[in-house]
Design an enzyme around this catalytic site. Structure first.
Site, PDB file in Angstrom:
ATOM      1  N   SER A 137       0.667  -1.227  -0.044  1.00 26.17           N
ATOM      2  CA  SER A 137       0.008   0.019   0.059  1.00 26.17           C
ATOM      3  C   SER A 137       0.831   1.036   0.132  1.00 26.17           C
ATOM      4  O   SER A 137       1.538   1.509  -1.116  1.00 26.17           O
ATOM      5  CB  SER A 137      -0.928   0.017   1.077  1.00 26.17           C
ATOM      6  OG  SER A 137      -2.125   0.942   1.069  1.00 26.17           O
ATOM      7  N   HIS A 172      -4.492  -1.544  -4.145  1.00 22.52           N
ATOM      8  CA  HIS A 172      -5.706  -1.839  -3.710  1.00 22.52           C
ATOM      9  C   HIS A 172      -6.728  -1.731  -4.990  1.00 22.52           C
ATOM     10  O   HIS A 172      -7.667  -0.890  -4.757  1.00 22.52           O
ATOM     11  CB  HIS A 172      -6.408  -1.019  -2.750  1.00 22.52           C
ATOM     12  CG  HIS A 172      -5.444  -1.322  -1.522  1.00 22.52           C
ATOM     13  ND1 HIS A 172      -4.938  -2.272  -0.816  1.00 22.52           N
ATOM     14  CD2 HIS A 172      -4.661  -0.145  -0.749  1.00 22.52           C
ATOM     15  CE1 HIS A 172      -4.241  -2.177   0.294  1.00 22.52           C
ATOM     16  NE2 HIS A 172      -4.031  -0.619   0.289  1.00 22.52           N
TER      17      HIS A 172
END
Length: 244
Positions: A137, A172
């Site tokens: 991330s 994501h």
């Protein structure tokens, strides 16, 4: 022309960028991508340091890392917030690691604090010595020139990455609402350069600034390269090799 405006300082390195997954998204801490990272070090019991800066050095996050790795690696946590029980250790300790694993959270905060503590130069040196760099991330975003981030609340493009890797990053991809649609919009309008997107449970493997392959620990999670063509964004699927 737009991409040429982004400064690149590509690092001679092996870098693995996780769109999501790994120990932090596993109920039992087991992850095929994490297994792959340990194998990349070529060491039976590698030295692995977790950097949780983006989460404000979350104690819970760091403990999850330790639970997942301590039985098979020499583990450490670099706390720039001087959190107990680790306190402050000079970032130069990263030069003695086989694997540096960067956690998720706020990309903008990570970059600001790393620069204050001199981590970019130290990490570049470590990479040149053979240390594997990895992150999830925000820990994916930081290595690129630009990224898709929610560091400021709503999703927005951030053009202030380290530039160890070329172009932009988007983690994501399908796991968070509007990630894919906003990325296409930003690439089409030139707010983001050519961008590499990875869904949860997918990682991109880089060597010396070139993409080698995409790997996955679960089926039906894609990886994409998104680039501008006229006033449109065009998606190119990157094949994902499923780990077993």
């Amino acid at each position: 022309m737009e991409e040429a405006m982004l400064t690149s300082v590509l690092a001679p390195a092996t870098i693995v960028t996780l769109g999501g997954g790994g120990f932090s998204m596993s109920e039992d801490g087991r992850s095929l991508i994490d297994d792959y990272l340990l194998e990349l070090t070529g060491t039976e019991r590698p030295k692995v340091c977790f950097i949780p800066t983006a989460s404000g050095d979350s104690h819970t996050y760091s403990e999850r890392f330790l639970q997942a790795f301590t039985s098979r690696a020499q583990t450490s946590v670099l706390s720039l917030f001087c959190q107990d029980p680790w306190g402050y250790t000079t970032p130069a300790m990263l030069l003695d690691q086989d694997l540096v694993y960067v956690g998720g959270g706020s990309t903008a905060n990570l970059l600001a604090l790393w620069r204050l503590h001199g981590l970019p130069d130290i990490l570049r040196r470590a990479a040149g010595q053979g240390t594997v760099l990895a992150g999830i991330s925000a820990g994916m975003n930081c290595w690129f020139q630009a990224s898709s981030t929610d560091s400021y609340g709503d999703l927005s493009p951030l053009r202030d990455g380290l530039g160890f890797l070329p172009g932009g990053a988007c983690p994501h991809l399908l796991g968070e609402q509007d990630r894919r649609a906003s990325l296409r919009r930003w690439v089409a309008t030139g707010q983001m350069p050519t961008t590499y997107a990875a869904d949860d449970h997918v990682a991109l493997v880089w060597r010396d600034g070139s993409l080698i392959e995409a790997i996955g620990e679960a089926e039906e999670h894609p990886a994409l390269r998104v680039q501008r063509a006229g006033d449109q964004a065009v998606e190119h699927e990157i094949p994902v090799r499923l780990l077993s």
